[in-house]
Design a protein around this motif. Structure first.
Motif, PDB file in Angstrom:
ATOM      1  N   ALA A 396      41.974  38.132  42.587  1.00  0.00           N
ATOM      2  CA  ALA A 396      43.089  37.656  41.768  1.00  0.00           C
ATOM      3  C   ALA A 396      44.168  37.013  42.634  1.00  0.00           C
ATOM      4  O   ALA A 396      44.714  35.951  42.290  1.00  0.00           O
ATOM      5  N   GLU A 700      43.502  40.025  36.658  1.00  0.00           N
ATOM      6  CA  GLU A 700      44.051  38.719  36.302  1.00  0.00           C
ATOM      7  C   GLU A 700      45.559  38.673  36.519  1.00  0.00           C
ATOM      8  O   GLU A 700      46.199  39.704  36.764  1.00  0.00           O
ATOM      9  N   THR A 705      46.153  32.374  34.085  1.00  0.00           N
ATOM     10  CA  THR A 705      45.819  31.978  32.728  1.00  0.00           C
ATOM     11  C   THR A 705      46.615  30.747  32.312  1.00  0.00           C
ATOM     12  O   THR A 705      46.058  29.800  31.731  1.00  0.00           O
TER      13      THR A 705
END
Length: 775
Positions: A396, A700, A705
């Protein structure tokens, strides 16, 4: 500290004499790092030994994580799902049969699962149509005596007497050799000698056996004798010809019977896969080779079975076959031949995407990066401190570092780079409670502390180490010296070789530990024992991520063989996963199974569940994460399928909550993963539905995103119709206007010109990513 050659750190391997010393474990230097030559003294968690091997197999590293691994761990094997046939070595002999499907609740796969309704699993349970045993001695156990890339020899022995069973992935045949002249075949329930007349074909006796699954043929030397009595076939073989074979006919016509008989004594002793990555044409070519022994002195090609993913990718379309047999993977086409070749299109892998073009989006992303930068260190240890959860966080932060770099936020990128190096070097130093050790008895690198039985059962190494390798590849791009053999690259190469050594017959690591070259995908379970269902893999996307990591590590560190290996593994697993996890062509799943995917795939089944929960959003999402630029293969899924999955994530969670099964997870758990998938097909809709304040998957960040959704909104969705003559490329297409965006990265030290298949050319400076969007 015991001295050790740096050959261990690169491709030379571990000197066996040093590896097997009985002295207390010691540290061996690997560049700036070090590896323990055995788990530290007092370490309570150790891998299980695999003693049931013989001959040459005792000299090799143990082939854990295969379809046949259970054979090496116990006196008798679990079911060996060779497809289409199953085999099982038992104290009564070698069982052989064709399983028939059963559909039902998830408890068919997980006996402890409760509350499931409808068809959530399909299993192909082993059935012993035929059991072969020697007469004159009772075997004391079953051992792996030989193994090729997709064939094995099982030896059941007592002193000098033996029964050897030769088993081939994808084959309709079983081949048998004995030290004595007598054997017995026990006929299972509803199995009998067929009324179809025995015959002589190609100088072989052929006797037919009827079963609920179809017609078996028994092939004997011409002077052998067979007596059928009380559900038993007693064979007396000539002293010079102590062998026979059994095959399941795919169709009962004269041509098929003749072809089977011609090949019946072509015993397969070895199999070998060979791959090439044609970078100029962006193609992966894979050839499958068999090596046979003519038991009767008459050369003949063997029978082989083509899985659906083989048949779809054949370089030369299959003109004729001998019919097909049903299997858990769909119909397997039977053909005669010593080899065949497949060709797969490769659509590139990029380490990162370029800066967002919208000033407003860049400003919003900058604000998110501030928060994610602040949380970076606290992401470690939230779920665990072993190689999986540490690796997830490394992955990540590596993606976050790349995003910050492309946005021009050098301070954040440098801070994240420093964090990544410190965390990895702590493990790689060998001086921390968290460390890596080489275990010589099996031939593996173990990470301590273990997570999800990664040591005790040898589970999931490719999932775990894939994150580490991907993070290391991104560090190598920024700091080549850090990734050199003299520094930390040697330790990374050890993780690569643990999961994907390309050399055969080594003592330090097995050939392609996790990857099944014939089924075309990976296996996660180390010993492959699970209630007769064989090996399994849940998160196919984490496997694909691992192979993308190896390709990028190979590209960036100037290891062309590793790059080619990674591309081969990536492209092949993608083709297999689309078939067997996502049923993209509609010819894999049982008619009763109406779920959109198989979240868990076993050697003998598939189902709709996870190992840790029945919560539907995680079931639907486990084969999507992690989302990285390597996830563009998901664009091959049809748009209606993606829309359906997104809708199911909402409706099934609502039904789950109403059923009283609800747990403490957020109702929108993994919404970032689902919106990332939706954006591959419909970026505008994904942007509208994504909640920037909603839940975030544990591996994440909100920045990732946001960057993914807005990048696809600006550039378009992946276009797999166009390819380039370099590994590091991607083409995207605006879903409304059709306008294409061409991306290419140059990992080298000199400028290159990248040629795309539609005629577009892009000049890419050294160590830069270029975006071209022609008018």
């Amino acid at each position: 500290m015991r001295e050790m050659s740096l050959a261990f750190a690169c491709m030379g391997g571990l000197p066996s004499a040093l590896a097997q010393t009985a002295a207390p474990p010691s540290l061996a230097p690997v560049g700036a790092g070090a590896i323990w030559l055995a788990p530290k003294s007092g370490e309570s968690v150790r891998p299980r030994p695999a003693p049931y091997r013989s001959g040459e197999m005792l000299k090799r590293a143990v082939a854990t994580n295969t379809w046949y691994s259970s054979l090496m761990y116990g006196q008798w094997s679990d079911v060996l799902h060779a497809h289409p046939l199953t085999f099982k070595a038992t104290e009564k002999g070698m069982e052989m049969g064709l399983p028939q499907p059963r559909s039902g609740p998830i408890s068919l796969l997980k006996e402890w699962a409760k509350g499931s309704t409808g068809t959530q699993a399909v299993v192909f349970p082993h059935v012993a149509h035929l059991t072969i045993r020697p007469l004159g001695f009772t075997p004391q156990d079953a051992r792996l005596q030989n193994a090729g890339d997709w064939n094995i020899t099982v030896e059941m022995r007592k002193d000098q007497d033996f029964l050897r069973s030769h088993i081939l992935h994808g084959s309709p045949m079983g081949y048998f050799e004995l030290s004595s002249t007598q054997a017995e075949i026990h006929l299972g329930s509803d199995v009998r000698v067929s009324s179809q007349a025995s015959e002589m074909l190609h100088d072989k006796q052929v006797h037919y056996i009827a079963s609920p699954a179809g017609l078996y043929a028994l092939y004997l030397p011409p002077t052998a004798q067979m007596r059928a009595e009380n559900g038993q076939l007693t064979l007396t073989l000539p002293p010079q010809d102590r062998y026979f074979s059994l095959g399941l006919l795919a169709q009962n016509d004269a041509a098929t019977r003749s072809a089977y008989a011609r090949s019946a004594f072509a015993f397969v002793d070895n199999t070998e896969v060979r791959w090439t990555y044609d970078e100029a044409q962006s193609l992966v070519r894979t050839s499958y080779h068999t090596q046979t022994r003519a038991m009767n002195g008459v050369q003949a090609p063997p029978l082989v079975g083509l899985y659906p993913h083989h048949r779809k990718a054949l370089s030369t379309p299959l003109a004729t076959s001998l019919g097909s047999l049903p299997s858990v993977r769909g119909p397997i086409a039977i053909k005669v031949g010593e080899q065949f070749e497949t060709t797969l299109r490769f659509n590139g892998l990029l380490p990162m995407w370029p800066q967002l073009q919208s000033a407003e989006s860049r400003n919003q992303l900058s604000q998110l990066l501030v928060g994610d930068r602040r949380r970076a260190n606290s992401m470690f240890g939230k779920m665990g401190n072993g190689t999986y959860w540490t690796g997830k966080t490394l992955g990540a932060l590596a993606q976050l570092m790349n995003i910050a770099e492309q946005q021009g936020d050098s301070a954040t990128a440098e801070e994240l780079e420093k964090t990544l190096k410190q965390r990895m070097q702590t493990w790689f130093s060998g001086k921390s409670p968290s460390y890596f050790a080489h275990e010589a008895n099996l031939g593996t690198v173990l990470g301590y502390p273990e997570e999800y039985f990664s040591v005790s059962a040898m589970n999931d190494h490719h999932f775990h180490y894939g994150y580490w390798i991907m993070a290391a590849a991104q560090l190598a791009r920024r700091d080549p010296q850090w990734a050199s053999e003299a520094q930390w690259g040697g330790m990374v190469n050890l993780l690569v070789r643990d999961i994907a050594t390309a050399q055969r017959k080594r003592a330090d690591f097995p050939f392609l530990r996790n990857f099944d070259v014939y089924e075309g995908h990976s296996w996660a379970r180390g010993n492959s024992e699970f209630f007769g269902l064989g090996n399994d893999q849940e998160s196919s996307s984490e496997a694909i991520h691992a192979w993308a990591a190896i390709a990028q590590w190979g590209e960036i560190t100037r290891q062309p063989a590793l790059k080619a290996l990674g591309v081969y593994l990536y492209a092949t697993e993608v083709s297999s996963v689309l078939q067997y996890w996502f049923n993209i062509d509609g010819n894999t799943f049982h008619p009763d199974y109406t779920k959109p995917l198989a979240s868990m795939v076993f050697g003998g089944g598939y189902g709709y569940s996870t190992w840790w929960t029945e919560e539907p959003r995680q079931i639907l999402g486990i084969n999507l994460l992690p989302i990285t630029p390597a996830s563009t293969y998901l664009a091959q899924l049809p748009s209606p399928w993606v829309e359906t999955l997104n809708s199911l994530a909402i409706s099934e969670r609502q039904a789950y909550d109403k059923s009283g099964q609800s747990d403490d997870t957020p109702k929108d758990i993994w919404q970032d993963i689902f919106m990332s998938l939706l954006a591959i097909k419909n970026p505008s809709k994904a942007l509208t539905q994504w909640n920037p304040r909603g839940s975030v998957e544990m591996g994440e960040t909100r920045s990732r995103t946001f960057f993914w959704l807005h990048s696809l909104h600006e550039m378009g969705v992946p276009d797999t119709s166009v390819w380039a003559n370099t590994m590091s490329h991607t083409v995207l297409r605006d879903p409304v206007t059709g306008r294409k965006t061409y991306l290419a990265y140059n990992s080298g030290d000199a400028p290159i010109e990248v040629h795309f298949s539609d005629g577009v050319r892009v000049n890419v400076p050294a160590r830069q990513t270029v975006r071209l969007k022609p008018n």
